[in-house]
Scaffold this motif. Structure first.
Motif, PDB file in Angstrom:
ATOM      1  N   PRO A  50      10.816  -4.915   2.255  1.00  0.00           N
ATOM      2  CA  PRO A  50      10.276  -3.505   1.773  1.00  0.00           C
ATOM      3  C   PRO A  50       8.969  -3.123   2.410  1.00  0.00           C
ATOM      4  CG  PRO A  50       9.883  -5.583   0.253  1.00  0.00           C
ATOM      5  CD  PRO A  50      10.496  -6.071   1.466  1.00  0.00           C
ATOM      6  N   THR A  51       9.147  -2.040   2.908  1.00  0.00           N
ATOM      7  CA  THR A  51       7.927  -1.490   3.416  1.00  0.00           C
ATOM      8  C   THR A  51       7.983   0.019   3.309  1.00  0.00           C
ATOM      9  OG1 THR A  51       8.997  -1.322   5.731  1.00  0.00           O
ATOM     10  CG2 THR A  51       7.392  -2.908   5.386  1.00  0.00           C
ATOM     11  N   ASP A  52       7.676   0.405   2.155  1.00  0.00           N
ATOM     12  CA  ASP A  52       7.696   1.931   1.789  1.00  0.00           C
ATOM     13  C   ASP A  52       6.498   2.780   2.194  1.00  0.00           C
ATOM     14  OD1 ASP A  52      10.159   1.503   0.809  1.00  0.00           O
ATOM     15  OD2 ASP A  52       9.551   1.315  -1.133  1.00  0.00           O
ATOM     16  N   ALA A  53       5.563   1.792   2.876  1.00  0.00           N
ATOM     17  CA  ALA A  53       4.409   2.644   3.058  1.00  0.00           C
ATOM     18  C   ALA A  53       4.386   3.759   4.108  1.00  0.00           C
ATOM     19  CB  ALA A  53       3.169   1.500   3.421  1.00  0.00           C
ATOM     20  N   LEU A  54       3.744   4.754   4.034  1.00  0.00           N
ATOM     21  CA  LEU A  54       3.431   5.789   4.796  1.00  0.00           C
ATOM     22  C   LEU A  54       2.783   5.269   6.093  1.00  0.00           C
ATOM     23  CD1 LEU A  54       3.590   8.668   2.183  1.00  0.00           C
ATOM     24  CD2 LEU A  54       5.587   7.926   3.961  1.00  0.00           C
ATOM     25  N   ALA A  73      -4.193  15.267   5.347  1.00  0.00           N
ATOM     26  CA  ALA A  73      -3.166  14.327   6.002  1.00  0.00           C
ATOM     27  C   ALA A  73      -2.365  13.253   4.950  1.00  0.00           C
ATOM     28  CB  ALA A  73      -3.636  13.734   7.023  1.00  0.00           C
ATOM     29  N   VAL A  74      -3.514  12.690   4.232  1.00  0.00           N
ATOM     30  CA  VAL A  74      -3.096  11.682   3.104  1.00  0.00           C
ATOM     31  C   VAL A  74      -2.295  12.502   2.095  1.00  0.00           C
ATOM     32  CG1 VAL A  74      -3.635   9.817   1.502  1.00  0.00           C
ATOM     33  CG2 VAL A  74      -4.547   9.961   3.775  1.00  0.00           C
ATOM     34  N   ARG A  75      -2.739  13.444   1.601  1.00  0.00           N
ATOM     35  CA  ARG A  75      -2.347  14.417   0.608  1.00  0.00           C
ATOM     36  C   ARG A  75      -0.749  14.765   0.761  1.00  0.00           C
ATOM     37  NH1 ARG A  75      -4.576  19.819   0.423  1.00  0.00           N
ATOM     38  NH2 ARG A  75      -2.729  20.078   1.884  1.00  0.00           N
ATOM     39  N   ASP A  76      -0.527  15.397   2.304  1.00  0.00           N
ATOM     40  CA  ASP A  76       0.729  15.774   2.615  1.00  0.00           C
ATOM     41  C   ASP A  76       1.660  14.606   2.831  1.00  0.00           C
ATOM     42  OD1 ASP A  76      -0.425  18.408   2.399  1.00  0.00           O
ATOM     43  OD2 ASP A  76      -0.644  18.603   4.544  1.00  0.00           O
ATOM     44  N   LEU A  77       1.196  13.524   2.955  1.00  0.00           N
ATOM     45  CA  LEU A  77       2.072  12.444   3.281  1.00  0.00           C
ATOM     46  C   LEU A  77       2.258  12.213   1.846  1.00  0.00           C
ATOM     47  CD1 LEU A  77       0.214  10.028   5.619  1.00  0.00           C
ATOM     48  CD2 LEU A  77       2.569  10.807   5.856  1.00  0.00           C
ATOM     49  N   LEU A  78       1.685  11.813   1.022  1.00  0.00           N
ATOM     50  CA  LEU A  78       2.106  11.440  -0.264  1.00  0.00           C
ATOM     51  C   LEU A  78       2.775  12.734  -1.353  1.00  0.00           C
ATOM     52  CD1 LEU A  78      -1.162   9.722  -1.190  1.00  0.00           C
ATOM     53  CD2 LEU A  78       1.139   8.629  -0.936  1.00  0.00           C
ATOM     54  N   PRO A  91       0.834  -1.415  -0.058  1.00  0.00           N
ATOM     55  CA  PRO A  91      -0.014  -0.068  -0.073  1.00  0.00           C
ATOM     56  C   PRO A  91       0.790   1.246   0.119  1.00  0.00           C
ATOM     57  CG  PRO A  91      -0.095  -0.755   2.108  1.00  0.00           C
ATOM     58  CD  PRO A  91       0.731  -1.864   1.346  1.00  0.00           C
ATOM     59  N   ASP A  92       0.242   2.403  -0.499  1.00  0.00           N
ATOM     60  CA  ASP A  92       0.752   3.610  -0.388  1.00  0.00           C
ATOM     61  C   ASP A  92       0.775   4.247   0.920  1.00  0.00           C
ATOM     62  OD1 ASP A  92       1.458   3.937  -3.269  1.00  0.00           O
ATOM     63  OD2 ASP A  92      -0.581   3.708  -3.485  1.00  0.00           O
ATOM     64  N   VAL A  93      -0.446   4.072   1.633  1.00  0.00           N
ATOM     65  CA  VAL A  93      -0.547   4.541   3.103  1.00  0.00           C
ATOM     66  C   VAL A  93      -1.264   3.410   3.607  1.00  0.00           C
ATOM     67  CG1 VAL A  93      -1.790   6.348   4.298  1.00  0.00           C
ATOM     68  CG2 VAL A  93      -0.936   7.036   1.830  1.00  0.00           C
ATOM     69  N   VAL A  94      -0.600   3.402   5.007  1.00  0.00           N
ATOM     70  CA  VAL A  94      -1.406   2.420   5.857  1.00  0.00           C
ATOM     71  C   VAL A  94      -1.865   3.277   7.061  1.00  0.00           C
ATOM     72  CG1 VAL A  94      -0.796   0.555   7.789  1.00  0.00           C
ATOM     73  CG2 VAL A  94       0.527   0.740   5.641  1.00  0.00           C
ATOM     74  N   VAL A  95      -3.254   3.257   7.256  1.00  0.00           N
ATOM     75  CA  VAL A  95      -4.217   3.769   8.212  1.00  0.00           C
ATOM     76  C   VAL A  95      -4.256   2.977   9.406  1.00  0.00           C
ATOM     77  CG1 VAL A  95      -6.210   5.220   8.761  1.00  0.00           C
ATOM     78  CG2 VAL A  95      -5.275   5.517   6.499  1.00  0.00           C
TER      79      VAL A  95
END
Length: 146
Positions: A75-79, A114-119, A45-49
């Protein structure tokens, strides 16, 4: 974009998916903290909530697990975006190495931001702006230290 939502609360799943749904967004929902690392490895995933509590494992422990996986070469590039129950839990989010956090109840616009700023992190402030922000912070630290 793919988002992994880790929580055992239906209302959190509903709030997150409603706020972040878009044609180019997919979701994986995980209701058990012990499964998050495996799903991150499988789904990338791109983001983990992460909710603060996920089944039998806390969000802080899950975040630390993901960070340990990264240092072990997995590999865990997820934010990581952690959802906190109260403001007093901020220290947990900081210690867990989460990339960002929000305090519930969730505001859909704050969640999107928050998600936008993370990405896509905002551009760094100029030196003058940083100096202006640092001065009040330094005064505040002195005021609270005594």
């Amino acid at each position: 974009m793919h988002i992994l939502v880790a929580t055992d609360a239906d209302h959190v799943v509903n709030d997150v998916t409603a706020a972040l749904s878009a044609p180019d967004v997919s979701f994986t929902v995980c209701r058990e903290g012990r499964e998050v690392s495996r799903l991150v490895a499988e789904r990338s995933p791109d983001v983990v909530v992460l909710d603060l509590q996920i089944g039998s494992m806390g969000g802080m422990a899950v975040a630390m697990d993901l960070r340990l996986d990264a240092t072990a070469g997995k590999p865990t590039d997820a934010l990581i975006l952690m959802l906190l129950d109260r403001r007093a839990d901020l220290h947990l989010a900081r210690r867990s190495a989460a990339d960002a956090w929000l305090v519930k109840p969730l505001d859909p616009l704050a969640l999107k931001r928050a998600v936008r700023d993370l990405l896509h992190p905002p551009a760094p402030a100029t030196e003058a702006a940083q100096a202006d922000e640092a001065a009040p912070a330094a005064e505040e630290e002195v005021a609270t230290a005594g």
